[in-house]
Design a protein around this motif. Structure first.
Motif, short mmCIF file in Angstrom:
data_model
loop_
_atom_site.label_atom_id
_atom_site.label_comp_id
_atom_site.label_asym_id
_atom_site.label_seq_id
_atom_site.Cartn_x
_atom_site.Cartn_y
_atom_site.Cartn_z
N THR A 1 -7.69 1.67 7.75
CA THR A 1 -7.05 0.33 7.81
C THR A 1 -5.62 0.65 8.85
OG1 THR A 1 -7.45 -0.13 5.73
CG2 THR A 1 -5.69 -1.15 6.68
N PHE A 2 -5.17 1.84 8.51
CA PHE A 2 -3.78 2.05 9.48
C PHE A 2 -4.01 2.96 10.41
CE2 PHE A 2 -2.36 1.25 4.86
CZ PHE A 2 -1.72 0.09 5.26
N ASP A 3 -5.28 3.49 10.90
CA ASP A 3 -5.64 4.40 11.93
C ASP A 3 -4.79 5.42 11.83
OD1 ASP A 3 -7.01 5.41 14.12
OD2 ASP A 3 -5.66 4.11 15.56
N ALA A 4 -4.67 6.35 10.64
CA ALA A 4 -3.88 7.55 10.46
C ALA A 4 -5.02 8.69 10.15
CB ALA A 4 -2.89 7.15 9.58
N SER A 5 -4.37 9.65 10.49
CA SER A 5 -4.71 11.14 10.19
C SER A 5 -4.75 11.24 8.66
CB SER A 5 -4.24 12.17 10.48
OG SER A 5 -3.00 12.48 10.19
N TYR A 6 -5.64 11.98 8.14
CA TYR A 6 -5.79 12.37 6.57
C TYR A 6 -4.45 13.02 6.01
CZ TYR A 6 -7.34 14.15 2.28
OH TYR A 6 -7.55 14.17 0.82
N ALA A 7 -3.72 13.74 7.00
CA ALA A 7 -2.73 14.54 6.69
C ALA A 7 -1.46 13.54 6.54
CB ALA A 7 -1.95 15.59 7.67
N THR A 8 -1.62 12.47 7.16
CA THR A 8 -0.53 11.16 7.03
C THR A 8 -0.76 10.32 5.80
OG1 THR A 8 -0.15 11.31 9.44
CG2 THR A 8 0.53 9.52 8.42
N LEU B 1 8.34 -3.47 -9.06
CA LEU B 1 8.80 -3.84 -7.41
C LEU B 1 7.99 -2.97 -6.56
CD1 LEU B 1 12.56 -4.43 -8.09
CD2 LEU B 1 10.55 -6.36 -7.66
N GLY B 2 7.95 -1.61 -6.77
CA GLY B 2 7.10 -0.55 -5.87
C GLY B 2 5.79 -1.06 -5.85
N SER B 3 5.19 -1.43 -6.98
CA SER B 3 3.65 -1.78 -6.86
C SER B 3 3.45 -3.05 -5.79
CB SER B 3 3.20 -1.90 -8.25
OG SER B 3 3.22 -1.06 -8.79
N ILE B 4 4.45 -3.91 -6.06
CA ILE B 4 4.27 -5.25 -5.16
C ILE B 4 4.62 -4.86 -3.83
CG2 ILE B 4 5.36 -7.66 -4.68
CD1 ILE B 4 5.92 -7.44 -7.80
N ALA C 1 2.28 -3.69 1.86
CA ALA C 1 2.66 -2.78 3.03
C ALA C 1 2.19 -3.28 4.21
CB ALA C 1 2.42 -1.68 2.62
N TRP C 2 2.57 -3.22 5.46
CA TRP C 2 2.12 -3.59 6.83
C TRP C 2 1.78 -2.21 7.67
CZ3 TRP C 2 6.98 -4.31 4.70
CH2 TRP C 2 7.89 -3.23 5.33
N SER C 3 2.15 -1.07 7.07
CA SER C 3 1.83 -0.06 8.13
C SER C 3 1.99 1.34 7.02
CB SER C 3 2.96 0.30 9.06
OG SER C 3 4.13 0.71 8.53
N ILE C 4 1.29 2.42 7.42
CA ILE C 4 1.33 3.51 6.72
C ILE C 4 2.51 4.26 6.23
CG2 ILE C 4 1.05 5.15 8.54
CD1 ILE C 4 -0.53 5.39 5.13
N GLU C 5 3.42 3.88 7.12
CA GLU C 5 5.07 4.44 6.89
C GLU C 5 5.84 3.60 5.68
OE1 GLU C 5 3.95 5.67 10.91
OE2 GLU C 5 3.88 3.72 10.06
N SER C 6 5.37 2.38 5.79
CA SER C 6 5.89 1.36 4.82
C SER C 6 5.30 1.73 3.55
CB SER C 6 5.77 -0.09 5.18
OG SER C 6 4.42 -0.42 5.21
N LEU C 7 3.96 1.90 3.64
CA LEU C 7 3.36 2.19 2.31
C LEU C 7 3.82 3.45 1.50
CD1 LEU C 7 0.90 1.42 0.25
CD2 LEU C 7 -0.47 2.82 1.66
N ARG D 1 5.46 3.86 -2.02
CA ARG D 1 5.32 4.73 -2.98
C ARG D 1 6.19 5.64 -3.69
NH1 ARG D 1 0.90 5.12 -6.02
NH2 ARG D 1 0.29 7.26 -5.60
N VAL D 2 7.23 6.07 -2.61
CA VAL D 2 8.39 6.67 -3.21
C VAL D 2 9.02 5.94 -4.34
CG1 VAL D 2 10.69 7.78 -2.46
CG2 VAL D 2 8.33 8.14 -1.31
N LEU D 3 9.30 4.56 -3.85
CA LEU D 3 10.18 3.62 -4.91
C LEU D 3 9.44 3.41 -6.25
CD1 LEU D 3 12.20 1.63 -5.38
CD2 LEU D 3 10.77 -0.27 -4.41
N GLN D 4 7.73 3.24 -5.94
CA GLN D 4 7.25 3.31 -7.24
C GLN D 4 7.13 4.47 -8.21
OE1 GLN D 4 2.90 3.32 -6.49
NE2 GLN D 4 2.31 1.42 -7.83
N GLY D 5 7.15 5.71 -7.30
CA GLY D 5 7.13 7.33 -8.07
C GLY D 5 8.63 7.28 -8.91
#
Length: 541
Positions: free
Chosen positions: A78-85, A126-129, A134-140, A144-148
């Motif tokens: 979806t976000f065209d990102a590497s596994y490490a990212t 709020l983190g789940s919503i 999320a619109w990018s892997i960075e925002s996701l 996720r940090v907020l959710q955690g």
């Protein structure tokens, strides 16, 4: 739990000391109940209603760790990102969990358990919503940090609330209730995640928390007792500002190595060095601070605690880092659906569910060392199968290896925790629990980062995989390629991907072999107690 969850001052070994889950301020508002007869220790209706609220929060927090594991390949596409990212969606969440664990006990006294629990639920919601939007892997990753941050408070707060409601004489039953989501999460989390991605979209692995969270919020408001907060002891904000960013920067540097292609890059070296400096600064700060440090490093003076921390760290890095790779293998190499991948992971959870309760009950009688060593040998057997993994390895063989891994994991986690806390005084148990839970969460984050880096580097070194990636970016060049050539190339890509997974599992296996060294130093005889029973450990995840 916070270090302040210990009623007597260090050095007091009075057998009448209250359990470590209760703080000084909380004890004045929630005095220890009068001892009751053995046949009067069943949980009553009020306690069961409170347990329902706590379990709802625990289910969301624990499931969200395992649900996302099967979504990593989807995030890559979806976000065209590497596994490490994309692995940072797991690493960021578990780091946030570790960050708030020591903060929770102090904040519970300062603001009250009910208010803080509802705040944690709100943050998680709020983190789940936000994750679902999320619109990018960075925002996701950020969401996720907020959710955690919210999810990390739910389990320790739940333990405090349940202990207050049930009383210390029923702590065993409380642990059994809170153990349900811990046992079921690894089984149903991947299945639920796979089903939601298949039938709806990846967004719903986060949106599913909304109705559950709303019910939990309403139930908490109606069921939990009114707060009576009072001034609390100081919190080590300096320690938190040194340790949490330090660990995050260090992991960021490690995770950046694959995309930079070299260790000698400013984007790698700068965060690595700054992170190490911050963590070193925390060590000096914690050793100097005598009054409620974020992590009580003085506990390392106890040989058994030090050995347990080393064992837990190595185990968590190897096991949790390696096991996160399996959903990606099933989806990318074996071309299974996300739902099927989730179902294929179930044997590991079933194995853990069988041995964890038995090991938990018998550790005090037989000593933790026997169970930890046996569990590690079982995991070594299971992991050795994955080191030989290929694109055509029989699925039943993999399921059997997963089941053996689960049996071993169930015999390893709780006994290591018990070994760490067994020789501590009552006043030290809460601080020991805090230390062990932070070690477990942080080591799991390190394992996730390390294994994803190794896997990504392996992918980069495989010519067929790189050729396939280049072909995807230029589909016009593939238009005239014969189908049989395409099929042969695809089979070669899958085989090289399987080889990359196998190499990564070899690294995990080597770390597990090293884990045996400190494991052999754990006590292999029953602990003898004089005058008091050992306090129950507080296990969060």
């Amino acid at each position: 739990m916070s270090p302040k969850h210990a009623a007597p001052e260090p050095g007091a070994v009075d057998g009448s000391a209250p359990p470590p889950q209760l703080t000084k301020n909380q004890l004045t508002k929630n005095p220890a109940p009068t001892p009751v007869a053995a046949d009067d220790d069943k949980l009553d209706g009020t306690v069961w209603r409170i347990a329902g609220v706590v379990v709802l929060g625990a289910i969301m927090s624990i499931l969200d760790v395992t649900v996302v594991s099967v979504a990593l390949p989807t995030f890559q596409t979806t976000f065209d990102a590497s596994y490490a990212t994309v692995a940072w969606t797991m690493t960021g969440y578990t780091l946030a969990l570790a960050t708030v664990i020591p903060l929770t006990g102090w904040a519970a006294d300062r603001f009250g358990t009910k208010r803080l629990y509802m705040l944690a639920l709100t943050l998680f919601l709020l983190g789940s919503i936000a994750c679902g939007l999320a619109w990018s892997i960075e925002s996701l990753i950020a969401f996720r940090v907020l959710q955690g941050l919210g999810g990390g408070m739910l389990m320790p707060l739940g333990m405090t609330i349940m202990t207050h409601a049930a009383g210390p004489h029923r702590i065993g039953r409380v642990m059994a209730v809170l153990g349900v989501p811990m046992l079921l999460g690894p089984i149903f989390g991947p299945i639920l995640g796979g089903w939601l991605i298949e039938t709806a979209s990846w967004h719903w692995i986060f949106f599913i928390n909304v109705p559950i969270g709303i019910v939990a919020l309403i139930a908490a408001w109606r069921v939990l007792a009114k707060d009576e907060p009072s001034p609390s002891e100081s919190f080590d904000f300096v320690g938190m500002l040194l340790l949490s960013p330090g660990l995050a920067l260090f992991l960021f540097g490690v995770s950046t190595i694959p995309e930079e292609g070299t260790f000698a890059s400013a984007k790698v070296i700068i965060p690595l060095v700054v992170g190490l400096l911050l963590m070193t600064g925390f060590v000096f700060h914690a050793l100097r601070r005598q009054d409620h440090p974020l992590i009580d490093l003085h506990l390392f003076k106890r040989k058994q605690m030090s050995v347990s921390v080393i064992t837990m760290s190595l185990f968590a890095i190897a096991f949790f880092g390696a096991m996160l790779l399996l959903p990606t293998y099933f989806i990318q190499v074996r071309e299974e659906s996300t739902l099927t991948a989730g179902l294929l992971l179930a044997p590991q959870g079933i194995g853990a569910m069988l041995t964890m309760p038995i090991a938990g009950r018998l550790t005090d009688k037989m000593g933790p060392g026997k169970f930890v060593i046996t569990g590690l040998f079982l995991i070594l057997i299971g992991m050795s199968v994955f080191t030989q993994i290929s694109s055509t390895t029989p699925i039943p063989l993999l399921l059997g290896a997963l089941f053996i891994n689960g049996l071993g994991m169930g015999m390893t986690m709780m006994p290591i925790m018990t070994a760490a806390l067994a020789t501590l005084r009552h006043a030290e148990v809460a601080r020991g629990s805090t230390l062990m839970n932070i070690v477990q969460q942080s080591a799991a984050s390190v394992g996730t980062a390390v294994m994803s880096v190794i896997l990504t580097n392996q992918f980069l070194s495989k010519p067929a995989i790189q050729a396939a990636k280049a072909a995807q970016e230029n589909p016009a060049a593939m238009a005239n390629v014969p189908p049989d050539v395409l099929a042969q190339a695809k089979a070669q890509v899958q085989e090289q991907m399987a080889e990359a997974f196998g190499t990564t599992f070899w690294v995990a296996l080597a770390i597990l072999v090293v884990t045996l060294i400190p494991a052999f130093m754990l006590p292999r005889k029953a602990r003898e107690t004089v005058g008091e029973e050992p306090a129950a450990p507080v296990v969060l995840h």
